[in-house]
Write a protein that holds these residues in place. Structure first.
Motif, short mmCIF file in Angstrom:
data_model
loop_
_atom_site.label_atom_id
_atom_site.label_comp_id
_atom_site.label_asym_id
_atom_site.label_seq_id
_atom_site.Cartn_x
_atom_site.Cartn_y
_atom_site.Cartn_z
N VAL A 117 35.20 11.73 -9.44
CA VAL A 117 35.05 12.40 -8.15
C VAL A 117 35.42 13.87 -8.32
CG1 VAL A 117 35.51 10.31 -6.79
CG2 VAL A 117 37.40 11.82 -7.41
N ARG A 118 34.99 14.69 -7.37
CA ARG A 118 35.42 16.09 -7.38
C ARG A 118 36.92 16.14 -7.09
NH1 ARG A 118 31.36 15.74 -4.09
NH2 ARG A 118 32.59 16.32 -2.27
N ARG A 119 37.62 17.02 -7.73
CA ARG A 119 39.08 17.11 -7.59
C ARG A 119 39.50 17.30 -6.13
NH1 ARG A 119 42.65 17.47 -11.41
NH2 ARG A 119 41.14 18.10 -12.98
N ASP A 120 38.72 18.04 -5.35
CA ASP A 120 39.09 18.31 -3.95
C ASP A 120 38.45 17.33 -2.97
OD1 ASP A 120 36.46 19.13 -4.19
OD2 ASP A 120 36.77 21.09 -3.27
N TRP A 121 37.85 16.25 -3.47
CA TRP A 121 37.16 15.28 -2.63
C TRP A 121 38.13 14.42 -1.86
CZ3 TRP A 121 36.58 9.76 -3.49
CH2 TRP A 121 35.60 9.16 -2.69
N GLU A 122 37.82 14.15 -0.60
CA GLU A 122 38.62 13.23 0.21
C GLU A 122 37.72 12.10 0.67
OE1 GLU A 122 41.11 14.92 3.22
OE2 GLU A 122 41.40 16.76 2.06
N ALA A 123 38.12 10.88 0.34
CA ALA A 123 37.30 9.70 0.65
C ALA A 123 37.32 9.39 2.14
CB ALA A 123 37.84 8.50 -0.13
N THR A 124 36.17 8.94 2.63
CA THR A 124 36.11 8.40 3.99
C THR A 124 36.74 7.00 3.95
OG1 THR A 124 33.97 7.33 3.62
CG2 THR A 124 33.93 9.62 4.42
N ALA A 125 36.91 6.38 5.08
CA ALA A 125 37.50 5.04 5.13
C ALA A 125 36.65 4.04 4.34
CB ALA A 125 37.65 4.59 6.58
N SER A 126 35.34 4.10 4.49
CA SER A 126 34.48 3.16 3.76
C SER A 126 34.48 3.46 2.25
CB SER A 126 33.05 3.15 4.31
OG SER A 126 32.48 4.44 4.23
N GLN A 127 34.54 4.72 1.88
CA GLN A 127 34.61 5.07 0.46
C GLN A 127 35.94 4.60 -0.13
OE1 GLN A 127 33.90 9.24 1.05
NE2 GLN A 127 31.76 9.09 0.38
N GLN A 128 37.03 4.75 0.62
CA GLN A 128 38.32 4.28 0.15
C GLN A 128 38.32 2.76 -0.03
OE1 GLN A 128 40.83 6.18 -1.01
NE2 GLN A 128 41.67 4.23 -1.66
#
Length: 165
Positions: free
Chosen positions: A138-149
């Motif tokens: 993943v990109r270092r600054d990426w934040e997962a959505t609830a479904s991605q998490q």
């Protein structure tokens, strides 16, 4: 570039860029694979020199498994002693192996069905601790959505249950 949120597959070492974070899920060992009844199976002591007398089907340059292959056969490749077919197609690799005395270097799980069916076999050659890292990037600054998490949690649970073939 932000077009993809996550890539799941073979990890690169080092990472493609410092902007990418990698998480290893599994690291299955690599093995030399050939067809059932391969002539090497009748050998009592399989050496690297014996392996170089057979043609190979291998991944293309730049892939992690190809890097392991190149390290293993550095001098033979440099001397152009090996007959190589390069492909990223598992179907082509399987068919070439089934129809010839070619060998491949691969994680056993990639040809698990053929190994269980007995049409392909592991050639008994010790590779040490050669392993292919599988995980996600993943990109270092990426934040997962609830479904991605949730997806990441599923990947992590599946990795915990993965048998070390």
């Amino acid at each position: 570039q932000g077009d993809l949120d996550m890539v799941v597959g073979a990890l690169r070492h080092p990472a493609p860029t410092e902007l990418i974070t990698q998480r290893e899920l599994i690291a299955p060992p690599l093995a030399v694979i050939g067809r059932a009844g391969h002539p090497l199976l009748s050998e009592s002591d399989i050496t690297l020199e014996k392996l170089t007398t057979y043609p190979w089907v291998i991944p293309r340059q730049g892939t992690p498994t190809r890097q392991f292959f190149d390290q293993l056969f550095t001098s033979s490749i440099a001397e152009n002693q090996l007959s190589l077919v390069e492909t990223t197609s598992h179907i082509l690799t399987r068919e070439v192996l089934l129809g010839s005395d070619r060998l491949t270097l691969v994680s056993r799980h990639q040809l698990e069905h053929e190994l269980k069916e007995g049409v392909l076999t592991v050639i008994p050659y010790a590779l040490g601790d050669m392993r292919r890292s599988i995980g996600y990037m993943v990109r270092r600054d990426w934040e997962a959505t609830a479904s991605q998490q949730k997806f990441i949690e599923i990947l992590n649970r599946a990795a915990e249950d993965y048998p070390d073939l």
